[in-house]
Design an enzyme around this catalytic site. Structure first.
Site, PDB file in Angstrom:
ATOM      1  N   TRP A 123     -13.231  18.163  -7.198  1.00  0.00           N
ATOM      2  CA  TRP A 123     -13.472  17.052  -6.281  1.00  0.00           C
ATOM      3  C   TRP A 123     -12.602  15.934  -6.808  1.00  0.00           C
ATOM      4  CZ3 TRP A 123     -15.968  12.198  -5.708  1.00  0.00           C
ATOM      5  CH2 TRP A 123     -16.355  11.906  -4.392  1.00  0.00           C
ATOM      6  N   GLU A 125     -33.085  -1.212   4.895  1.00  0.00           N
ATOM      7  CA  GLU A 125     -32.660   0.098   4.394  1.00  0.00           C
ATOM      8  C   GLU A 125     -33.872   0.973   4.056  1.00  0.00           C
ATOM      9  OE1 GLU A 125     -30.235   1.931   4.453  1.00  0.00           O
ATOM     10  OE2 GLU A 125     -30.550   3.387   2.874  1.00  0.00           O
ATOM     11  N   GLU A 171     -35.706   8.024   9.130  1.00  0.00           N
ATOM     12  CA  GLU A 171     -34.815   9.161   9.343  1.00  0.00           C
ATOM     13  C   GLU A 171     -35.322  10.456   8.729  1.00  0.00           C
ATOM     14  OE1 GLU A 171     -31.320   7.958   6.145  1.00  0.00           O
ATOM     15  OE2 GLU A 171     -30.781   9.329   7.743  1.00  0.00           O
ATOM     16  N   CYS A 230     -17.156  18.379  -9.400  1.00  0.00           N
ATOM     17  CA  CYS A 230     -16.492  19.626  -9.791  1.00  0.00           C
ATOM     18  C   CYS A 230     -17.481  20.652 -10.322  1.00  0.00           C
ATOM     19  CB  CYS A 230     -15.482  19.345 -10.893  1.00  0.00           C
ATOM     20  SG  CYS A 230     -14.404  17.971 -10.538  1.00  0.00           S
ATOM     21  N   HIS A 245     -43.012 -14.229  15.212  1.00  0.00           N
ATOM     22  CA  HIS A 245     -42.340 -14.425  16.493  1.00  0.00           C
ATOM     23  C   HIS A 245     -42.410 -13.179  17.378  1.00  0.00           C
ATOM     24  CE1 HIS A 245     -40.987 -18.221  14.881  1.00  0.00           C
ATOM     25  NE2 HIS A 245     -40.611 -17.571  13.778  1.00  0.00           N
ATOM     26  N   ARG A 305     -21.842  21.729  -4.125  1.00  0.00           N
ATOM     27  CA  ARG A 305     -21.569  20.497  -4.866  1.00  0.00           C
ATOM     28  C   ARG A 305     -20.491  19.664  -4.166  1.00  0.00           C
ATOM     29  NH1 ARG A 305     -22.957  21.259 -10.544  1.00  0.00           N
ATOM     30  NH2 ARG A 305     -21.298  19.836 -11.117  1.00  0.00           N
ATOM     31  N   LYS A 358     -24.519  14.467   8.567  1.00  0.00           N
ATOM     32  CA  LYS A 358     -24.085  13.706   7.390  1.00  0.00           C
ATOM     33  C   LYS A 358     -22.905  12.804   7.729  1.00  0.00           C
ATOM     34  CE  LYS A 358     -24.284  12.611   3.088  1.00  0.00           C
ATOM     35  NZ  LYS A 358     -25.354  11.625   2.804  1.00  0.00           N
ATOM     36  N   ASN A 375     -14.545  19.130 -16.240  1.00  0.00           N
ATOM     37  CA  ASN A 375     -15.382  18.243 -15.431  1.00  0.00           C
ATOM     38  C   ASN A 375     -15.493  16.926 -16.168  1.00  0.00           C
ATOM     39  OD1 ASN A 375     -16.527  18.909 -13.108  1.00  0.00           O
ATOM     40  ND2 ASN A 375     -18.435  19.682 -13.951  1.00  0.00           N
ATOM     41  N   GLY A 376     -15.426  15.800 -15.490  1.00  0.00           N
ATOM     42  CA  GLY A 376     -15.582  14.521 -16.191  1.00  0.00           C
ATOM     43  C   GLY A 376     -14.327  13.687 -16.020  1.00  0.00           C
ATOM     44  N   LYS A 383     -34.558   4.600   5.791  1.00  0.00           N
ATOM     45  CA  LYS A 383     -34.791   5.837   5.021  1.00  0.00           C
ATOM     46  C   LYS A 383     -36.092   6.491   5.464  1.00  0.00           C
ATOM     47  CE  LYS A 383     -31.883   6.282   3.616  1.00  0.00           C
ATOM     48  NZ  LYS A 383     -30.482   6.022   3.419  1.00  0.00           N
TER      49      LYS A 383
HETATM   50  C1  AGP Z   1     -28.253   6.968   6.259  1.00  0.00           C
HETATM   51  O1  AGP Z   1     -29.129   7.633   5.443  1.00  0.00           O
HETATM   52  C2  AGP Z   1     -27.426   7.779   7.175  1.00  0.00           C
HETATM   53  N1  AGP Z   1     -26.877   8.923   6.591  1.00  0.00           N
HETATM   54  C3  AGP Z   1     -26.475   6.984   8.051  1.00  0.00           C
HETATM   55  O2  AGP Z   1     -27.093   5.798   8.463  1.00  0.00           O
HETATM   56  C4  AGP Z   1     -25.105   6.657   7.465  1.00  0.00           C
HETATM   57  O3  AGP Z   1     -25.210   5.665   6.483  1.00  0.00           O
HETATM   58  C5  AGP Z   1     -24.177   6.213   8.599  1.00  0.00           C
HETATM   59  O4  AGP Z   1     -24.032   7.266   9.512  1.00  0.00           O
HETATM   60  C6  AGP Z   1     -22.831   5.774   8.105  1.00  0.00           C
HETATM   61  O5  AGP Z   1     -22.184   6.794   7.411  1.00  0.00           O
HETATM   62  P1  AGP Z   1     -20.913   6.491   6.523  1.00  0.00           P
HETATM   63  O6  AGP Z   1     -21.352   5.650   5.389  1.00  0.00           O
HETATM   64  O7  AGP Z   1     -20.422   7.849   6.097  1.00  0.00           O
HETATM   65  O8  AGP Z   1     -19.920   5.781   7.372  1.00  0.00           O
END
Ligand code: AGP
Length: 591
Positions: free
Chosen positions: A71, A464, A471, A2, A487, A27, A586, A97-98, A468
């Site tokens: 939010w 992971e 990407e 928020c 292997h 935000r 995203k 907020n909170g 990171k």
């Molecule tokens: C990771 O940094 C990415 N943004 C991507 O792998 C993401 O986790 C994936 O697209 C799944 O998204 P979601 O968690 O919104 O389902």
């Protein structure tokens, strides 16, 4: 999260507030609202959707008012649940907020006293409390009301009959903007930068009263001074809260996210109803990308602690090989709640008779509508494409879930919760120490390929870390179980291929050190992600990124934060578009 803004000055409040809310749009929010104080009456506009679509409102020529982007947490996104919230007589307006933890109790008490509530929100109790405590002085009424609240707040209120704005903060940010003959209160400096660069950051327990003749800050009833700072940011930077990228800002929010989740789900026990898991014979996690890695970590934890068989499937592959699932609990993990592959897989699982639990960060998202049960990660909106704080929040839900499913003895539970409570401070130490990680990132920026390795929970943690890195830095990075190197991937080792190793001090430790020796012997630069009380590991590697010592089961959390920073600084060194990496979105809403 928020956003709040309050204004008292000489400009039209509806204009200043609308502009301020627009500045805080990044935000993330689902609804918004404004109340201007026209002396004898409060003119209010509240609605769901985007402010961007709205032209300037006409709520009268008042020069005092408050506004809010919401939010949703308590109650769905709706016009009614949007702030500002008013008292019964519509004389007091409040934005907040909170989270007010004891709002249900307060609401019950106030209702018994005759207060009528319009919304489902926790915030509305504040408006009614102020009404109840009002004896002609708004700041006294607010102070008395705050004493009844448990939880966190940044709150701003105004009431008819006087030109006054009051605000208070506790564990939620509130900044005072000081202009020439005008004042602002906001959760974020972006909302005020257009008008002034002089601000004072309120501290926990502060209450500020603003009138035309100036402002006064008190803490516990005693007058206090807060330093006035000159903001060094231009508007662009400030939208990221002073951080160069949303990703960095979001990583820095992790201690707060962990604290918020502890507040939400943990007291002396874990508040997570797992009755939906009664009678199940297996769990299948369905997810994509980072959420898939959270699921893999979940497999290790749940199988080990709760002794329930767990499968983890890429959501995009699930529909090609599923079997009947009457006694299966399917857990979909999706930050956005809108990932098409995950949604499709969840629908498929349902049609095959599975019970569906969704772990998501977005209230009201499509995944929540497919699910039988939902657990929210409460990380706040994440703008950077790379999932950072939401991944950590997913892990926290998984830890809590694993623990609840395993039904530990009371002393084990106590130990677990005690460890958990120390996490925000430990993560903060990683952030405070990030210069060291930056130095390692600067070195890694010179390579084109990398291998990440781990064993046990260190393996999905490494996956992971590699995701990171690739990407946001565009450096080719692959994650492997350390034992798999021999292997095939061994052929890649050498001076051109550094190896990042997640070294966990558990049953995998000794064999992992052996693996590091083997890697080193093949000429790769080896970077260990390890704990600070592990001097041994230095003997096997070239560089160490150390993190505070935690119970080994929690290392996926601390190591991931360190590797998020490592990827960030590597990408920053190269000069990549960190928040919006090429070709990525995203929320991936196509299969
Ligand atoms: C990771 O940094 C990415 N943004 C991507 O792998 C993401 O986790 C994936 O697209 C799944 O998204 P979601 O968690 O919104 O389902």
């Amino acid at each position: 999260m928020c956003g709040i803004i309050g204004y008292l000055g000489y400009r039209r409040a509806d204009e200043v507030i609308t502009r301020g809310l627009k500045r805080m749009e990044y935000r993330g929010y689902d609804s918004w609202g404004i109340a201007v104080n026209n002396g004898g009456v409060l003119n209010v506009h509240k609605c769901t959707g985007s402010i961007g679509d709205t032209g300037m409102l006409d709520l009268g020529d008042s020069t005092i008012g408050i506004g809010h982007t919401r939010w949703a947490t308590h109650g769905k996104p709706s016009d009614t649940n949007a702030h500002p919230h008013l008292d019964c007589k519509r004389e007091i307006a409040v934005v907040h907020n909170g989270i007010i933890e004891n709002f249900l109790l307060l609401r019950e008490e106030l209702s018994e006293e005759g207060h009528i509530f319009a919304s489902e929100t926790d915030t509305e109790v504040i408006a009614h409390l102020i009404e109840k405590n009002f004896d002609g002085n708004l700041e006294n009424a607010l102070l008395r009301s705050l004493k009844e609240l448990k939880g966190s707040y940044a709150v701003v209120a105004t009431g008819i009959g006087e030109r006054k704005l009051v605000g208070a903060r506790y564990k939620s940010p509130l900044v005072l903007g000081i202009g020439d003959g005008e004042y602002f209160l906001a959760s974020d400096v972006t909302a005020v930068l257009e008008y002034t660069s002089r601000v004072a950051y309120l501290e926990d327990g502060d209450l500020v009263t603003i009138t035309d003749s100036g402002y006064e800050i008190t803490n516990n009833g005693v007058s206090v001074e807060r330093e006035i700072e000159l903001l060094p940011w231009d508007l662009d930077a400030a939208e990221k809260g002073g951080y160069e990228h949303f990703m960095l800002k979001e990583i820095h929010e992790i201690p707060r996210v962990v604290e918020d989740m502890l507040l939400e789900y943990v007291s002396d026990t874990i508040h997570l109803d797992v009755s939906f898991a009664a009678g199940i014979s297996e769990i299948i996690f369905l997810a994509c990308g980072t959420s898939y890695h959270a699921a893999l970590i979940g497999k290790y934890l749940i199988e080990e602690e709760a002794n329930i068989p767990v499968r983890v499937e890429y959501a995009s592959e699930f529909n090609y090989h599923r079997t009947p699932m009457e006694r299966t609990l399917v857990i979909g993990i999706t930050q956005s709640g809108e990932t098409a592959d995950t949604l499709e897989a969840l629908r498929g699982a349902r049609s095959f008779g599975a019970r569906v639990l969704v772990i998501t960060n977005v209230l009201g998202s499509s995944a929540t509508r497919i699910a039988d049960e939902v657990i929210f990660t409460r990380a706040g909106p994440e703008i950077g494409v790379a999932a950072t704080k939401t991944f950590i929040a997913q892990l926290i839900v998984i830890y809590l879930l694993a623990s609840r499913l395993s039904m530990p003895a009371p002393d084990e539970m106590e130990k677990f919760i005690t460890e958990f409570r120390m996490l925000p401070e430990k993560v903060q130490r990683i952030l405070d120490d990030s210069e060291k990680i930056q130095r390692v990132g600067n070195i890694l920026a010179g390579y084109d390929n990398m291998i990440y390795i781990g064993r046990g929970t260190g393996f999905p943690t490494a996956l992971e870390g590699a995701l990171k890195m690739k990407e946001i830095s565009y450096i080719h990075a692959e994650g492997y179980p350390a034992g798999e190197l021999k292997h095939g991937p061994f052929a890649l080792l050498g001076a051109k291929t550094p190896v990042v190793a997640c070294v966990v001090k558990d049953k995998t430790y000794d064999i992992m050190l052996n693996n590091l020796k083997e890697v080193k012997a093949r000429g790769s630069l080896v970077v260990a992600i390890a704990e600070e009380d592990d001097p041994e590991v230095e003997k096997y590697v070239d560089l160490v990124v150390t993190t505070p010592t935690v119970e080994s089961v929690f290392t996926p959390l601390t190591y991931s934060v360190a590797m998020q920073l490592l990827a960030y600084y590597t990408a920053a060194r190269i000069g990549c578009a960190i928040d919006k990496p090429r070709n990525l979105a995203k929320s991936v809403t196509v299969e």
